[in-house]
Enzyme design. Structure first.
Site, PDB file in Angstrom:
ATOM      1  CG  ASP A 143      -7.351   8.894  37.729  1.00 27.41           C
ATOM      2  OD1 ASP A 143      -7.336  10.135  37.811  1.00 27.41           O
ATOM      3  OD2 ASP A 143      -8.043   8.287  36.892  1.00 27.41           O
ATOM      4  CD  GLU A 144      -6.703   5.454  34.226  1.00 30.77           C
ATOM      5  OE1 GLU A 144      -7.039   4.276  34.047  1.00 30.77           O
ATOM      6  OE2 GLU A 144      -7.265   6.397  33.639  1.00 30.77           O
ATOM      7  CB  VAL A 145       0.283  10.169  36.321  1.00 32.80           C
ATOM      8  CG1 VAL A 145       1.546  10.784  35.733  1.00 32.80           C
ATOM      9  CG2 VAL A 145      -0.618  11.254  36.903  1.00 32.80           C
TER      10      VAL A 145
END
Length: 636
Positions: free
Chosen positions: A445-447
């Site tokens: 997530d959330e790269v």
């Protein structure tokens, strides 16, 4: 008593995210000069900001360090005040302020600073409604989650329940395990079970019934005994928990709840995946607390414990191949490699789980029919990993070429550094010996948008593999990770962003839809199996009301317990996609949980609300009944 106290307030301003005002009080007997002030807060100062009365020396995500004007001396009883305009978002709740603070003095010493809630200026903060109504139970039985079918007549309260003669040793053992669970959760109460016959008690007769569905059970009450039928050990376990719950409620609130004398209960879970996640990276929880939470999950008939073991803020699991992960990555403090975050003050805070700890927790969970799903969040959320093992970094990449949504610079493992895969292979090799379940959660997530685009190694990789942009690089990385997990007999679980850039092979992949409910539909349409865990309903760190005085986060709005209880994740899915939905999960993110009191206020009663949504068919749910029962349920 602290020698220094920091107060903070926020003023809304039209057209901006408002102004923070900080006031540092010198309560000591000595003048204060030549110092810096550090604090941690989720209300972060933006790169472009205006500071009046001080200057920002350093910022790393939630960590801020400010300097007073040159030559400032704060006399005993005096104060230093400064203001900041230019924030990354507007605070919504009192917990959006200071979470810890300390001074660094001229001689290098670090001194703790007291602090309070973020005060609101210039507008009414509103009043929060009660979290629970008084409740009403039209059927006088304390069962939570509520069963699939029930037809009972109330009668006399038995002294205790005990196994009928003869009872197989495995059934006696199962009863003793639930007895021990009850004693841990309610140590001051009379026990519900005895292993031997007691006058005034009622016998339980255990029956193996192959026609009953997996994980299901049936209870038949007569004047002389209770028949518990199931096809498997899990169903028997859930039936015993129901008996313990019935007895507990009838004893705890005799006016409202009774014990059955006649009738039947037929019950089975609605979903296979009934989960609860705990983030131990932001705040560390000792083994005893983790075990206690698992006990609470068992009491609520949840069957998945998702253990979030690594993130930007810390790496918490012992890996013998790389001791630096916990020697460096599990420590935060003013003089540590990882700076203070989210409640860390003048003293170093550290904590990790040894492999023996992990085995103990996994075994405890298994005894209660709960599977532990460990998570190492990659490729993003890896600041602690990268600081612990600098050889994972492309040394030619500009050091601040991208930032995560939380403000961490260059925090993602590099897909073009071959050591990344060697490192993760050794980590997985050790994890598969600790966690025997079929799943390993890899985050995903959330790269940050733009990650790796300044890395010469990644530029060469993109050219060689014909990849475009961050999302396709992540997909390349995760496909390799999935293959590595498959070689080790594990299935990949990840957050919904695993699907970006082409995603990974759908077979043997389970994704968690967290950003919003619509994402779950999109994932199912793409062929992924899905667990629904939308922040708007199932993130237990969200504030429970809009009022300023309510603790909690706000990015997904606020989620009153009634909303969490009533929310129907399946209702969003078209009928043709229902088979792709494996279940639902509560998530406990711990940025805001600086005390046991905050944990319990935010997690309960919403965790049992998710448990009932995971077990009980929609038509059988009743908010007033739930409210009447859940107030008797255990908390951490």
């Amino acid at each position: 008593m602290a020698d220094y106290l920091l107060e903070a307030s926020w003023s809304p301003i039209e057209g901006s995210f408002g102004r923070l005002t900080f006031t540092l009080f010198n309560l000591s007997t000595e003048p204060l000069s030549g110092f810096s002030l550090a604090y941690t807060s989720e209300t972060r100062v933006a790169d472009k900001h205006v500071c009046d009365g001080g200057s920002l020396k350093r910022q790393v995500a939630h960590f801020h360090e400010f300097l007073p004007p040159e030559g400032l001396s704060v006399p005993p009883g005096g104060r230093w005040r400064f203001t900041v305009e230019g924030l990354t978002r507007a605070p919504k709740h009192m917990t959006s302020g200071v979470k810890s603070a300390y001074l660094t003095l001229g001689d290098g010493r670090h001194v703790s600073v007291g602090f309070g809630d973020l005060m609101l200026e210039g507008r009414d903060g509103g009043v929060a409604p009660p979290i629970l109504p008084p409740g009403r139970a039209e059927e006088p039985y304390s069962l939570l989650p509520w069963p699939l079918a029930l037809g009972l007549k109330a009668g006399e309260l038995p002294v205790v329940l005990y196994p009928a003669e003869p009872t197989r040793p495995d059934a006696v053992k199962a009863l003793s395990l639930v007895l021990e669970l009850y004693q841990r959760l309610y140590p001051a109460d009379n026990v519900p079970f005895s292993l031997s016959a007691v006058e005034g008690g009622r016998a339980i007769r255990f029956v193996i019934e192959s026609s009953i569905a997996a994980f299901a059970y049936e209870l038949r009450f007569t004047a002389h005994e209770i028949m518990l039928s199931s096809a498997d050990a899990a169903g028997r376990h859930y039936g015993l928990i129901s008996l313990a719950q019935l007895l507990h409620g009838a004893r705890a609130d005799r006016e409202r709840f009774k014990f059955p004398s006649f009738g039947t209960i037929a019950d089975q879970p609605r979903y296979d995946w009934r989960g609860c996640h705990l983030d131990v990276s932001r705040q560390f929880y000792p083994v005893a607390d983790v075990v206690r939470l698992i006990d609470i999950l068992a009491w609520n008939k949840l069957n998945i414990f998702h253990w979030h073991l690594a993130d930007d803020e810390a790496w918490r699991l012992e890996i013998k191949a790389y001791p630096a992960l916990t020697e460096i990555g599990a420590r935060r403090g003013p003089d540590e490699v990882l700076v203070p975050q989210l409640g860390d003050g003048a003293q170093t805070r550290s904590g990790h789980y040894t492999q023996q700890d992990a085995r103990r927790i996994v075994a405890h969970a298994a005894s209660l029919h709960i599977e532990v799903v460990p998570e190492i969040d990659i490729p993003g959320h890896s600041m602690a990993t990268l600081f612990s093992l600098p050889e994972l970094v492309d040394g030619q990449e500009a050091p601040d070429s991208y930032r995560s949504v939380q403000g961490y610079p260059n925090n993602a493992l590099n897909p073009a550094v071959e050591f990344t895969y060697e490192f993760l292979g050794k980590v997985f090799d050790e994890m598969v010996t600790l966690f025997p379940g079929e799943y390993l959660h890899i985050g995903g997530d959330e790269v940050a948008h733009g990650s790796w685009l300044s890395s010469p190694l990644c530029k060469a990789l993109m050219e060689r593999e014909k990849l475009t942009g961050t999302a396709e690089l992540q997909s390349y990385f995760l496909k390799r990770i999935k293959a590595m997990l498959s070689e080790r007999g594990k299935k990949l679980v990840g957050w919904n962003e695993v699907s970006h850039g082409g995603g990974v092979d759908r077979d043997g992949t389970l994704l968690m839809a967290w950003e919003k409910p619509e994402v779950g539909i999109e994932l199912a349409q793409q062929g992924y199996d899905v667990v629904m865990t939308p922040g708007q309903a199932y993130y237990l760190d969200m504030a429970q009301a809009e009022a300023w005085a309510e603790p909690g986060a706000s990015w997904a709005g606020h989620a009153p317990p009634e909303h969490t209880y009533a929310y129907e994740a399946e209702g969003e899915l078209p009928e043709v996609l229902r088979e792709k939905m494996r279940g639902i999960q509560a998530c406990i993110w711990t940025e805001n949980f600086l005390s046991r009191a905050y944990f319990n206020r935010l997690v309960f009663p919403r965790l049992p609300a998710v448990a009932e949504a995971a077990w009980t068919p929609s038509a059988r749910k009743d908010w007033d009944r739930f409210a009447a029962i859940v107030r008797m349920w255990p908390v951490l």
